[in-house]
Design a protein around this motif. Structure first.
Motif, PDB file in Angstrom:
ATOM      1  N   LYS A  42      -1.914  48.851  74.774  1.00 57.43           N
ATOM      2  CA  LYS A  42      -3.311  48.355  74.705  1.00 57.43           C
ATOM      3  C   LYS A  42      -3.757  47.998  76.180  1.00 57.43           C
ATOM      4  O   LYS A  42      -4.734  47.768  76.401  1.00 57.43           O
ATOM      5  CB  LYS A  42      -3.216  47.382  73.870  1.00 57.43           C
ATOM      6  N   TRP A  43      -2.810  47.931  77.201  1.00 58.22           N
ATOM      7  CA  TRP A  43      -2.890  47.442  78.391  1.00 58.22           C
ATOM      8  C   TRP A  43      -2.963  48.954  79.404  1.00 58.22           C
ATOM      9  O   TRP A  43      -2.954  48.308  80.707  1.00 58.22           O
ATOM     10  CB  TRP A  43      -1.753  46.539  78.873  1.00 58.22           C
ATOM     11  N   ALA A  44      -3.189  49.889  79.203  1.00 59.77           N
ATOM     12  CA  ALA A  44      -3.106  50.965  79.860  1.00 59.77           C
ATOM     13  C   ALA A  44      -4.345  51.254  80.608  1.00 59.77           C
ATOM     14  O   ALA A  44      -5.291  50.736  79.972  1.00 59.77           O
ATOM     15  CB  ALA A  44      -2.824  52.138  78.910  1.00 59.77           C
ATOM     16  N   THR A  45      -4.271  51.930  81.716  1.00 60.89           N
ATOM     17  CA  THR A  45      -5.482  52.314  82.496  1.00 60.89           C
ATOM     18  C   THR A  45      -6.105  53.375  81.626  1.00 60.89           C
ATOM     19  O   THR A  45      -5.405  54.145  80.966  1.00 60.89           O
ATOM     20  CB  THR A  45      -5.004  52.642  83.969  1.00 60.89           C
ATOM     21  N   ARG A  50      -0.706  53.861  84.545  1.00 61.40           N
ATOM     22  CA  ARG A  50      -0.125  52.449  84.639  1.00 61.40           C
ATOM     23  C   ARG A  50      -0.431  51.911  83.436  1.00 61.40           C
ATOM     24  O   ARG A  50      -1.472  51.822  82.751  1.00 61.40           O
ATOM     25  CB  ARG A  50      -0.715  51.640  85.971  1.00 61.40           C
ATOM     26  N   LEU A  51       0.820  50.843  82.974  1.00 64.54           N
ATOM     27  CA  LEU A  51       0.433  49.950  81.810  1.00 64.54           C
ATOM     28  C   LEU A  51       0.513  48.507  82.604  1.00 64.54           C
ATOM     29  O   LEU A  51       1.703  48.136  82.920  1.00 64.54           O
ATOM     30  CB  LEU A  51       1.531  50.079  80.840  1.00 64.54           C
ATOM     31  N   ASP A  52      -0.682  47.966  82.989  1.00 62.13           N
ATOM     32  CA  ASP A  52      -0.862  46.649  83.705  1.00 62.13           C
ATOM     33  C   ASP A  52      -0.707  45.656  82.647  1.00 62.13           C
ATOM     34  O   ASP A  52      -1.641  45.074  82.328  1.00 62.13           O
ATOM     35  CB  ASP A  52      -2.109  46.657  84.231  1.00 62.13           C
ATOM     36  N   LEU A  53       0.362  45.253  82.241  1.00 62.79           N
ATOM     37  CA  LEU A  53       0.699  44.110  81.353  1.00 62.79           C
ATOM     38  C   LEU A  53       0.180  42.790  81.844  1.00 62.79           C
ATOM     39  O   LEU A  53       0.235  42.411  82.920  1.00 62.79           O
ATOM     40  CB  LEU A  53       1.988  44.062  80.948  1.00 62.79           C
ATOM     41  N   GLY A  69       5.315  49.582  83.930  1.00 63.71           N
ATOM     42  CA  GLY A  69       5.027  49.607  82.391  1.00 63.71           C
ATOM     43  C   GLY A  69       5.053  50.900  81.900  1.00 63.71           C
ATOM     44  O   GLY A  69       5.594  50.949  80.825  1.00 63.71           O
ATOM     45  N   TYR A  70       4.441  51.884  82.644  1.00 61.08           N
ATOM     46  CA  TYR A  70       4.694  53.238  82.243  1.00 61.08           C
ATOM     47  C   TYR A  70       6.004  53.865  82.314  1.00 61.08           C
ATOM     48  O   TYR A  70       6.373  54.258  81.076  1.00 61.08           O
ATOM     49  CB  TYR A  70       3.803  54.194  83.287  1.00 61.08           C
ATOM     50  N   ALA A  71       6.844  53.617  83.308  1.00 61.38           N
ATOM     51  CA  ALA A  71       8.174  54.202  83.232  1.00 61.38           C
ATOM     52  C   ALA A  71       8.862  53.706  82.093  1.00 61.38           C
ATOM     53  O   ALA A  71       9.633  54.442  81.593  1.00 61.38           O
ATOM     54  CB  ALA A  71       8.858  54.016  84.704  1.00 61.38           C
ATOM     55  N   ARG A  72       8.997  52.323  82.163  1.00 59.69           N
ATOM     56  CA  ARG A  72      10.159  51.795  81.161  1.00 59.69           C
ATOM     57  C   ARG A  72       9.934  52.061  79.628  1.00 59.69           C
ATOM     58  O   ARG A  72      10.916  52.176  78.919  1.00 59.69           O
ATOM     59  CB  ARG A  72      10.321  50.241  81.669  1.00 59.69           C
ATOM     60  N   THR A  73       8.508  51.989  79.412  1.00 62.27           N
ATOM     61  CA  THR A  73       8.170  52.398  78.111  1.00 62.27           C
ATOM     62  C   THR A  73       8.247  53.658  77.723  1.00 62.27           C
ATOM     63  O   THR A  73       8.699  54.073  76.510  1.00 62.27           O
ATOM     64  CB  THR A  73       6.528  51.941  77.789  1.00 62.27           C
ATOM     65  N   PHE A  74       8.253  54.613  78.511  1.00 61.26           N
ATOM     66  CA  PHE A  74       8.175  56.060  78.540  1.00 61.26           C
ATOM     67  C   PHE A  74       9.988  56.261  78.336  1.00 61.26           C
ATOM     68  O   PHE A  74      10.101  57.235  77.341  1.00 61.26           O
ATOM     69  CB  PHE A  74       7.998  56.933  79.662  1.00 61.26           C
ATOM     70  N   LEU A  75      10.735  55.541  78.729  1.00 63.27           N
ATOM     71  CA  LEU A  75      12.201  55.885  78.298  1.00 63.27           C
ATOM     72  C   LEU A  75      12.250  55.449  76.877  1.00 63.27           C
ATOM     73  O   LEU A  75      12.991  56.081  76.159  1.00 63.27           O
ATOM     74  CB  LEU A  75      12.870  54.573  79.168  1.00 63.27           C
ATOM     75  N   TYR A 351      11.052  45.588  79.790  1.00 64.70           N
ATOM     76  CA  TYR A 351      10.991  46.684  79.081  1.00 64.70           C
ATOM     77  C   TYR A 351      12.250  47.708  79.473  1.00 64.70           C
ATOM     78  O   TYR A 351      12.395  48.762  78.885  1.00 64.70           O
ATOM     79  CB  TYR A 351       9.882  47.594  78.870  1.00 64.70           C
ATOM     80  N   TRP A 352      12.934  47.074  80.666  1.00 67.06           N
ATOM     81  CA  TRP A 352      14.326  47.714  80.627  1.00 67.06           C
ATOM     82  C   TRP A 352      15.055  47.787  79.330  1.00 67.06           C
ATOM     83  O   TRP A 352      15.964  48.513  79.286  1.00 67.06           O
ATOM     84  CB  TRP A 352      15.004  46.968  81.772  1.00 67.06           C
ATOM     85  N   ALA A 353      14.726  46.791  78.316  1.00 65.92           N
ATOM     86  CA  ALA A 353      15.234  46.747  77.196  1.00 65.92           C
ATOM     87  C   ALA A 353      15.429  48.183  76.531  1.00 65.92           C
ATOM     88  O   ALA A 353      16.018  48.351  75.493  1.00 65.92           O
ATOM     89  CB  ALA A 353      14.675  45.643  76.513  1.00 65.92           C
ATOM     90  N   SER A 354      14.382  48.939  76.721  1.00 66.51           N
ATOM     91  CA  SER A 354      14.307  50.188  76.452  1.00 66.51           C
ATOM     92  C   SER A 354      15.524  50.983  76.298  1.00 66.51           C
ATOM     93  O   SER A 354      15.743  51.988  75.444  1.00 66.51           O
ATOM     94  CB  SER A 354      13.144  51.111  76.871  1.00 66.51           C
TER      95      SER A 354
END
Length: 652
Positions: A42-45, A50-53, A69-75, A351-354
């Motif tokens: 919901k916070w994506a450009t 980018r996901l600017d949380l 935000g993009y990379a860690r959620t992508f994982l 989101y490293w928790a991914s």
């Protein structure tokens, strides 16, 4: 389960038949991933690069945080889709493909979509960290994303990723980021001498950092922490697993198996990992090594035990406020907690928790999911386990599921770094950590700390030098020494050092310290566990030899577990050489009676005799009459000591 977290993430009903401990199944993991990704997007450009949380930026700045935000959620999305065999009902991969194209179109430009360039770690390093998650996401989803990209987008992505191969990482687990990028490029036919060298260099360093017992140091020093599971083991073994490389899988898998022999005991009966080390806002990423072991088969744990540990960790945080009302992972531990963070922590860092979602690579029919849950290691009989390579002593009690880590070997001081009290890190410097307590803030009285006060300045513990460890049937010990360093006046006092020994038995800890070279007017202080007054977790600290009467001090800034805490403290005037003996205890067992007793008196019911003869301490335990004998080495220089208990003898 916290109803709000379950509702926010759309978790299915619990299944207590197959998961009697946590109620979680594979469907809960899928739903948790879907819910977290939906909230973050919901916070994506507009272009999805980018996901600017929302939240305060890290020291790397907003643009880098958006890439994070993009990379860690992508994982997380990569594990979710790959684990489902390419099924992508939420259209995640289309969004990540669009974001990849937008972010790499004009990298380095200061606009809404462009990704920052990957540069040396001391110049602009954070994008190198995120490049590994981008590469892993692409590798996991290759048939459904990478292979369908236009050639020019593939070329641009490769060019951006190669920045990780051409710049200098930080001198620790960061070398595994170019290693992971190179592994992806080679897997899609884009390898060359540059990718080979990046992987060789990381492999060389990984061998150098391996210390034994399944534990790596995070760099050239003695930093042993959660980076073992979520980085130093995860990247090389997952790379080998995805490549189908049996030789490398066997090599790295054997080390992970040995690591899990001790690390699997470091989760409490409530699912909590140890609150110890840096980057704790990554929370349930702590279970990534356990999950990877189950996925690859390189684990000493039965499938039902592995699931109980990983699902217990996920559930622990979901029901304690890790997800806010907006569905986003917040910065902290249970909920927001500033003292848990580092300067590199930004809104998307949690989101490293991914990495915990690596468990989804095990298909639905895998033993990890179809075997009934079994008790976690900390839910069995009381255990005490020494980990000599790391200088750890792990102590668990089955009645309350509490795990304690006595730290006699892990610090966060580089070999080339001086010991400065100003840089003391509460997440490494303390004598002990647990799954139910956190360290007090640097602005409050330090918990679990032996300090020496000279001229009004109280000392810090920085570099920790092990002096040995061992364990026997139901008991164990670990020892270390350190130079007290001071925040004011001269940083050290000539000849002053402290040697510390912890002996664990049941829920009790015998804490013995020898202070050497104390100047006239010096004062030693020992603190115990920080707990909330009147709460379910209780602590005790009593002097057995050399200490004055105990007192209780306040820690108004609290801990990650308690908004406001108190800390038990002992004090003693010391000059020259002094041997000090105390008994500490931490429990969440409501049936446990913490013994009372004054300083310098025998603590009834636990210890019924203490003898100090020169540099030798002998303690007789009341329960069975067993004796613990601690013999310090020569006073002129630190040498390994000897600790005997009953008929069992361990030499450091």
């Amino acid at each position: 389960m916290n109803a709000s977290a379950g509702d926010l993430l759309g978790l299915p009903p619990e299944d207590r038949t197959w998961s009697p401990y946590t109620g979680f199944t594979r469907a809960h993991w899928e739903a948790a991933a879907d819910g977290m990704l939906d909230a973050a997007w919901k916070w994506a450009t507009p272009g999805g690069a980018r996901l600017d949380l929302p939240g305060p930026p890290s020291h790397s700045g907003v643009r880098s945080d958006g890439l994070e935000g993009y990379a860690r959620t992508f994982l997380a999305a990569g594990f979710r889709v790959a684990g489902a065999g390419g099924e992508d009902p939420n259209g995640l991969l289309e969004r990540y493909a669009d974001g990849l194209g937008a972010g790499t179109r004009t990298p380095g430009r200061d606009d809404t979509e462009s990704w920052p360039l990957i540069l040396d770690h001391h110049v602009q390093g954070q994008p190198m960290v995120e490049s590994a998650s981008v590469a892993l996401g692409l590798r996991l989803t290759r048939p459904w994303l990478w292979d369908r990209l236009a050639p020019d987008v593939q070329d641009r992505a490769e060019q951006w990723l190669r920045g990780a191969l051409r710049h200098v990482p930080a001198g620790n687990n960061w070398y595994l980021f170019p290693y992971t990028v190179a592994g992806f490029l080679e897997s899609v036919g884009r390898g060359d001498a540059e990718t080979v060298r990046a992987r060789e260099r990381a492999s060389e360093l990984l061998e150098h950092w391996y210390r034994g017992d399944g534990w790596y140091a995070d760099g050239d020093g003695r930093a042993f922490d959660h980076y073992n599971g979520w980085a130093l083991h995860l990247y090389p073994l997952l790379d080998a697993h995805l490549a189908g490389d049996e030789k490398e899988s066997a090599h790295h898998g054997a080390r992970l198996r040995e690591h899990l022999e001790s690390f699997s005991l470091m989760f409490g009966g409530d699912g909590a990992p140890l609150h110890f080390g840096r980057s704790l806002t990554y929370r349930f990423a702590a279970s990534a090594g356990v999950g990877l072991g189950a996925v690859t088969g390189h684990t000493p744990l039965a499938p039902g035990v592995s699931r109980r540990v990983v699902s217990g960790s996920l559930r622990y945080f979901l029901e304690r406020g890790a997800v806010g009302n907006d569905g986003l992972l917040n910065l902290g531990w249970h909920g927001p907690h500033a003292a848990t963070l580092q300067s590199y922590s930004g809104p998307a860092s949690p989101y490293w928790a991914s990495k915990a979602f690596v468990v989804l690579l095990a298909p639905a029919e895998h033993p990890l999911w179809v075997s009934p849950e079994e008790a976690a290691p900390s839910e069995g009989p009381d255990r005490v386990l020494s980990v000599p390579a790391a200088g750890f002593l792990v102590q668990s009690t089955g009645a309350d599921g509490v795990v304690r880590l006595h730290n006699h070997g892990s610090d966060h001081v580089r070999p080339d770094e001086g010991e400065s009290a100003a840089d003391e890190d509460p997440h490494y410097a303390r004598l002990a950590y647990s799954t139910v307590t956190g360290p007090t803030s640097a602005e409050n009285t330090a918990d679990n700390h032996l300090s020496v006060t000279v001229g009004g300045a109280r000392s810090a513990r920085r570099r920790i030098r092990p002096l040995g460890s061992g364990h026997g049937d139901g008991w164990g010990w670990a020892a270390s020494w350190h130079l007290p360093v001071f925040p004011a006046g001269p940083s050290t006092v000539p000849g002053l050092r402290v040697e510390s020994v912890t002996v664990a038995r049941g829920r009790h800890e015998l804490r013995v310290h020898r202070v050497l070279g104390a100047p006239d007017g010096a004062r030693a202080e020992l603190t115990g566990w920080a707990t909330a007054p009147g709460g379910p977790v209780r602590s005790l600290l009593r002097g057995l030899h050399g200490w004055e009467a105990p007192e209780e001090v306040r820690a108004p800034l609290g801990t990650a577990f308690a908004r406001w805490a108190t800390v038990p403290r002992l004090g003693a005037e010391v000059t020259g050489t002094a041997v000090l003996v105390a008994l500490a205890s931490l429990t969440a067992d409501p049936e446990a009676a913490l013994p009372a007793g004054a300083s310098d008196e025998v603590v009834d019911g636990v210890v019924d005799g203490v003898e100090v003869a020169g540099d030798t301490v002998t303690v007789r335990w009341a329960e069975d009459g067993a004796r613990t004998r601690i013999a310090f080495g020569r006073a002129t220089r630190p040498v390994p000591m000897t600790v005997d208990h009953g008929v069992t003898v361990d030499h450091g």
